[in-house]
Structure formats: structure tokens, C-alpha cells
Enzyme design. Sequence first.
Site, PDB file in Angstrom:
ATOM      1  N   GLY A 158       0.814  -1.049   0.153  1.00 37.95           N
ATOM      2  CA  GLY A 158       0.046   0.124  -0.079  1.00 37.95           C
ATOM      3  C   GLY A 158       0.852   1.327  -0.007  1.00 37.95           C
ATOM      4  O   GLY A 158       0.234   2.495   0.005  1.00 37.95           O
TER       5      GLY A 158
ATOM      6  N   GLY B  48       3.195  -3.734  -4.015  1.00 39.99           N
ATOM      7  CA  GLY B  48       3.100  -3.742  -5.411  1.00 39.99           C
ATOM      8  C   GLY B  48       3.498  -2.792  -6.123  1.00 39.99           C
ATOM      9  O   GLY B  48       4.434  -2.510  -6.734  1.00 39.99           O
ATOM     10  N   ARG B  49       2.624  -1.586  -6.185  1.00 36.16           N
ATOM     11  CA  ARG B  49       2.730  -0.131  -6.678  1.00 36.16           C
ATOM     12  C   ARG B  49       4.365   0.257  -6.469  1.00 36.16           C
ATOM     13  O   ARG B  49       4.788   0.856  -7.104  1.00 36.16           O
ATOM     14  CB  ARG B  49       1.592   0.506  -6.360  1.00 36.16           C
TER      15      ARG B  49
ATOM     16  N   CYS C 282     -15.548   4.753 -26.221  1.00 37.05           N
ATOM     17  CA  CYS C 282     -17.035   5.464 -26.343  1.00 37.05           C
ATOM     18  C   CYS C 282     -17.616   5.696 -24.897  1.00 37.05           C
ATOM     19  O   CYS C 282     -18.549   4.916 -24.640  1.00 37.05           O
ATOM     20  CB  CYS C 282     -17.891   4.338 -27.072  1.00 37.05           C
TER      21      CYS C 282
ATOM     22  N   TYR D 111      -1.231  -1.426 -12.025  1.00 36.77           N
ATOM     23  CA  TYR D 111      -2.939  -1.416 -11.747  1.00 36.77           C
ATOM     24  C   TYR D 111      -3.416  -0.814 -13.033  1.00 36.77           C
ATOM     25  O   TYR D 111      -4.673  -0.384 -13.194  1.00 36.77           O
ATOM     26  CB  TYR D 111      -3.285  -0.855 -10.616  1.00 36.77           C
TER      27      TYR D 111
HETATM   28  N1  LLP Z   1      -1.414  -6.719  -0.227  1.00 38.96           N
HETATM   29  C1  LLP Z   1      -2.752  -7.086  -0.220  1.00 38.96           C
HETATM   30  C2  LLP Z   1      -3.379  -7.962   0.608  1.00 38.96           C
HETATM   31  C3  LLP Z   1      -3.298  -6.087  -1.183  1.00 38.96           C
HETATM   32  O1  LLP Z   1      -4.872  -6.349  -1.219  1.00 38.96           O
HETATM   33  C4  LLP Z   1      -2.677  -5.328  -1.984  1.00 38.96           C
HETATM   34  C5  LLP Z   1      -3.331  -4.356  -2.978  1.00 38.96           C
HETATM   35  C6  LLP Z   1      -1.247  -5.047  -1.821  1.00 38.96           C
HETATM   36  C7  LLP Z   1      -0.651  -5.951  -0.863  1.00 38.96           C
HETATM   37  C8  LLP Z   1      -0.668  -4.174  -2.857  1.00 38.96           C
HETATM   38  O2  LLP Z   1      -0.746  -3.071  -2.565  1.00 38.96           O
HETATM   39  P1  LLP Z   1       0.067  -1.604  -3.206  1.00 38.96           P
HETATM   40  O3  LLP Z   1       1.215  -1.663  -2.666  1.00 38.96           O
HETATM   41  O4  LLP Z   1       0.281  -2.071  -4.736  1.00 38.96           O
HETATM   42  O5  LLP Z   1      -0.775  -0.681  -3.081  1.00 38.96           O
HETATM   43  N2  LLP Z   1      -6.378  -1.246  -8.223  1.00 38.96           N
HETATM   44  C9  LLP Z   1      -6.139  -0.040  -7.412  1.00 38.96           C
HETATM   45  C10 LLP Z   1      -5.365  -0.667  -6.213  1.00 38.96           C
HETATM   46  C11 LLP Z   1      -5.996  -1.847  -5.551  1.00 38.96           C
HETATM   47  C12 LLP Z   1      -5.122  -2.613  -4.602  1.00 38.96           C
HETATM   48  C13 LLP Z   1      -5.340  -4.184  -4.240  1.00 38.96           C
HETATM   49  N3  LLP Z   1      -4.811  -4.578  -3.297  1.00 38.96           N
HETATM   50  C14 LLP Z   1      -5.578   0.867  -8.208  1.00 38.96           C
HETATM   51  O6  LLP Z   1      -5.330   0.898  -9.255  1.00 38.96           O
HETATM   52  O7  LLP Z   1      -4.847   1.910  -7.276  1.00 38.96           O
END
Ligand code: LLP
Length: 438
Positions: free
Chosen positions: A254, A299-300, A368, A397
Site C-alpha cells: 500500500g 505492489g505499486r 465510447c 494497476y
Molecule cells: N497486499 C494486499 C493484501 C493487497 O490487497 C494489496 C493491493 C497489496 C498488498 C499491494 O498494494 P500496493 O502496494 O500495490 O498498493 N486497483 C487499485 C489498487 C488496488 C489494490 C489491491 N490490493 C489501483 O489502481 O490503485
Amino acid sequence: MLSALFPLTARPTESNHLELGGCDVVALAEKFGTPLYIFDEATIRAQAARALNAFRSRWNDVVVLYATKAYFAPFLARLYHELGVGLDVTSEAEIVIAKHAGFDSEKIYVHGNNKTPEEIRAALHSNIRHFVVDNLDEISNLSELASVVRRPSPVVHCLIRLSPNIDAHTHRYMTTGVADSKFGLGISDGMAERAAREISQHKNLQLVGLHFHIGSQVFDTDALREALHAVLDVAADWKAKFNFELSELNIGGGWGVAYNEMHSTLEMDAFAENTTRALREGLRARDLNEHLKLIVEPGRGLIARAGVAMYRVGSVKEIPDVRTYIAIDGGMGDNVRPALYGAQYAAFLVNRINENATREYAIAGRYCEQGDVLLERAHLPETRVGDLLAIPVAGAYQLPMASNYNLIPRPAVVLVNDGNARLVRRRETIQDMLACDV
Ligand code: LLP
């Protein structure tokens, strides 16, 4: 000065183009077509190394998992395997890609708020034994399936995903740690404790730890610290009640990143320092195991900045006294984030990278849908049909959430490094899109 939103290898060329990974992006667009997603290998490597160093230098037993939902593909799996990160996976396909790339099952954790029997079976067949339990129903499923799939190690290691009831102050759709969330088990309502007791009823399940993830695009480190303390309180409570030993603690991902010049990025070193300090103090204060395995799963934060989306301008439409729209050849089909979350990006003309921004445009996608506007206000030089427009911080994402809306094929992906550009995903064709229609 080039924007720091671009990957680390970004430079202007003598002909006033953007260069990434030693490759002129104008030449890449000509060779591979647009829309084109370009990933910079040096940035992928550097971001992973920063995360690994930030945590390994502060905690003995630490595992960095890459949250594959941010973007996963065979080329990335091979890279992350080489770099020594583990994986947080959510589907059978992600497991297949991971195993194919050679990942050790020990470094794979299975997530999901509704893991299907097929997925659980596939994970067990791959000898994956770390599962993050998200609800009560999954426990007996897991035990039953683990008893029929023959594996070298018959015991499944469970972490319970807690819902600590803490607001991460991010977009509502990315807030996952509040009481009203589809993810995790509540602390105050006793659901998490019920899960712990139920796991202990099954001989082939072992509760080894706790997990929380309060949301995505999080900048509020106070909320993270608060959640950490709430979870350590649970561990202390369960230790007193039924001798629970916290051996693994997964604090989720996150970490917020900047998508335009107005935002900042959650700095990895500072984040690791704050978290590990709070964790050490929290464990000591509660007399909990200070040698636990710490797991983080961004992730991000690892992949977003490595990716750049590139589009060709197809029309410049002025609406007198209203605004001027630039229409590009991509849009919500490859990047649904502005339409879904109101995400705000920045855009640059990359065939005239040194030219000053003199005008404001709205950047419309080609789909569209009136809401298919990638940027409401982009500051650009005078823009003409045929110009190449890039949106940085496009690595997370976007491609994994891409669709074939309007039956438009999804873009090609190129990996650049040291002057070489390798096509890692070819552009979809009409035949690809029709392949499943019977
Ligand atoms: N761990 C868990 C349990 C998660 O659900 C997620 C993301 C992560 C780690 C990784 O989060 P990150 O470090 O990438 O923020 N589609 C949305 C984001 C959805 C995140 C889902 N879970 C967007 O485009 O911002």
C-alpha cells in the site's frame, strides 16, 4: 530538467526526444506502434533493491513479497525471481507463472477473499504452504483439500488477515482495513479469534502469524503504525488466552507513490525505519517474539514508476470558450484508474521533450464513454496531430485492469535496458479477442 516521475534512465536525446533505457521512445513507437507500454528494467531492479535493502538492513528475518496484482507477466516473474523477492499471489494463473519462472514455493503466499477450491488445490499441488486466511469458511476447505493433496509437507501455514478497523485515508475503493470491508476478519467482533480457534481444531493447519493491509496508495504512516499496534494487541491477547506464538507478521503493502508533480512518494527508507522501530518497541512492550519473520508486500511501490504509457495524438479539438481536447489512441481500456478512482496523472510530449508547456488541454481517450478522460488538465506545449504523448508512473494497476471495451485490442509491452528494447507482450489482435467465442 526531466520530470522525476519518469523511470530512472529517462533522458532527453539530442533530437529532443525522450530516451528510456537507452532507447529513443519515438523510434519505439514507430517500431512497435501505439499505445505502447514501456518498462525500464533498471528501475524495476533499483526499486526492488531499495525495498530489500531498506528492510534487510533493519530486520533480521524479513521477506519482501511483490504483490503480483499490481502487474504480473512472465518477464516480470523471471526478473523478480532473480532479484530475490517473493510473491503475494491471488489466482491460479499467477501461481502457474510464478512456478514456471522458478520461484521457490516457500516464497509464495496465497491471498484472496474467496479462494476457489481449484486455486487452493493448484497452490497445494505446487507445494505452496503459506495461506492468508480471509474468512471462516475457507478454513475447513483448506484443511479438507490439504488432506487429499499429497505433498512433502502436509501442514499448511496460516496467517489470519485482520481487519484492524483503521482508516488509511485513501480512496474508498482502496480502503481495506475498516470494519465494513470485504477483506479480513474483525478484531472487536471476535471473528478473528473464532478463526484462530477453528484453525487449531485442524491437525494439518498451523496458525503461524497475522496479516493486515489497510489499503493502497497510503501516505498516512500514523494509520499504519496504529494498525500495527492494534494487531500486536491481538497477538498479546491470544498469547495470554491460548498461548499463540506470533512467528510471522505480514504488514501488507500500500505504499503511496506520486503520479504527478503535486504528489509525493512514501519514502521507502523512512517507511522501513519507522515501521521496524515501532514494531520492535511494540513487541518488546508486549513481551512478544522479537525474532519474528517480518513480511511486507508492496505492489505499486515496486513497479509503478518503471512503466510509461505512450500514445499517439489523433485529434486536437478546440471548443471555443470551453477547452481543448486532445484525443489519444488509448484511454480507459488500458488505464481505467482516472475513471474508477479519479486518479490524477501527468502527461508529456515525448517527441519534443524539451519544449516548454504553454497550454492546458484535456486528454481524452478513444473509448465510447464520456468519462474516458485520462487527464482533465494537462500542461503541454502546443500539441499537434501525430505528436507522441507519454503518461509516466504507468506500471501498476493499468495493464492488469485493462479491458477490451469497444473490442479494442490491448497494447503491446516493451522492456528496455541498455539500449535494447525487447517486446515482452505483443499487441493483441482481433483474432486474440475472438479466440474464446464459440
Ligand atoms: N497486499 C494486499 C493484501 C493487497 O490487497 C494489496 C493491493 C497489496 C498488498 C499491494 O498494494 P500496493 O502496494 O500495490 O498498493 N486497483 C487499485 C489498487 C488496488 C489494490 C489491491 N490490493 C489501483 O489502481 O490503485
